[in-house]
Design an enzyme around this catalytic site. Sequence first.
Site, PDB file in Angstrom:
ATOM      1  N   LYS A 269       1.013   4.136  -2.885  1.00 10.19           N
ATOM      2  CA  LYS A 269       0.643   5.509  -2.577  1.00 10.19           C
ATOM      3  C   LYS A 269       1.799   6.478  -2.819  1.00 10.19           C
ATOM      4  O   LYS A 269       1.577   7.637  -3.194  1.00 10.19           O
ATOM      5  CB  LYS A 269       0.156   5.606  -1.125  1.00 10.19           C
ATOM      6  CG  LYS A 269      -1.204   4.954  -0.892  1.00 10.19           C
ATOM      7  CD  LYS A 269      -2.267   5.541  -1.797  1.00 10.19           C
ATOM      8  CE  LYS A 269      -3.659   5.096  -1.414  1.00 10.19           C
ATOM      9  NZ  LYS A 269      -4.699   5.629  -2.360  1.00 10.19           N
TER      10      LYS A 269
ATOM     11  N   TYR B 238       0.827  -1.208   0.000  1.00 13.59           N
ATOM     12  CA  TYR B 238       0.000   0.000   0.000  1.00 13.59           C
ATOM     13  C   TYR B 238       0.863   1.260   0.000  1.00 13.59           C
ATOM     14  O   TYR B 238       0.612   2.200  -0.765  1.00 13.59           O
ATOM     15  CB  TYR B 238      -0.901  -0.045   1.236  1.00 13.59           C
ATOM     16  CG  TYR B 238      -1.788   1.150   1.445  1.00 13.59           C
ATOM     17  CD1 TYR B 238      -2.887   1.383   0.628  1.00 13.59           C
ATOM     18  CD2 TYR B 238      -1.554   2.034   2.493  1.00 13.59           C
ATOM     19  CE1 TYR B 238      -3.724   2.469   0.841  1.00 13.59           C
ATOM     20  CE2 TYR B 238      -2.385   3.112   2.724  1.00 13.59           C
ATOM     21  CZ  TYR B 238      -3.465   3.332   1.884  1.00 13.59           C
ATOM     22  OH  TYR B 238      -4.280   4.407   2.104  1.00 13.59           O
TER      23      TYR B 238
END
Length: 296
Positions: free
Chosen positions: A175, A171
Amino acid sequence: MTGICTGQVAVVTGAGRGLGRAHARALAAEGARVVVNDLGTGLAGEGSSEGPAQEAVREIRERGGEAVAHAGDVATGEGAASLVATALETFGRLDVLVNNAGFLRDRMLVNLDEDDWDAVVRVHLKGHFLPLRCAAAHWRAETKAGRAVRASIVNTTSGAGLLGSVGQANYAAAKAGIVALTLVAAAELARYGVRANAVAPAARTRMTEETFGETLVSTPEDVSPLVVWLGSPASAGITGQVFEAEGGRITVMEGWRRGPTADRGGRWTPTGAGDAARRLLAGARPAGPVYGAAAP
């Protein structure tokens, strides 16, 4: 409401629940016509359902807004293309793209499966890139046809991508990639009248409540006003920026900048390079904090 988005058409991905749903409602409340995209998956990306997108559209319409549902997978070329086509065919234009779709599969690095890496990077990073590319192609064509464009892209990054996050390598990497993608889009698309910015939200959603529970008091609705403003013509001239939004706090995030430098004028020895690095670090700003497990 001020109506700062009156006349605009906005597309919001991942808008069936949580942050995306709040953004879609807020945009509609300010006068935008909205395409609500959501694949309707579970927390880890399992399954699909048209229900969340349809429910969000019903809610917007009940409040007097205009909206249409789109249940395609925006991490595919076909899904992203049909998303932009839905806006153009239904409302005749596209002014705002809010990229928000995503899910989590948290693991410590040594336990992170390749499939979990691929799935999370795909939905967040590829799911930003493909709608952005399709929208940008439309806006470029509009500009080349002599029609003025004042468009905005609002991407969704995270504190995990900006500062790192224990247990979220997939993640956080995705991001962080979204920030770089935003900066490139801002530089490349300015000539076509397109702005690109990113927001790192901290809010209590189904993705964060299991980890943070009641300790995270900020709600999606607290983040949406900044997203709406960035999408509206009122933010003209603002591009290539990253904002953090939590509750009543908005922060301009300042990323990588050149700090202390040593230039020997020639090749370093390993020992010399190490000594120089230590001296430079002594005068550099401390590194930012690493988020705990499951940053928003």
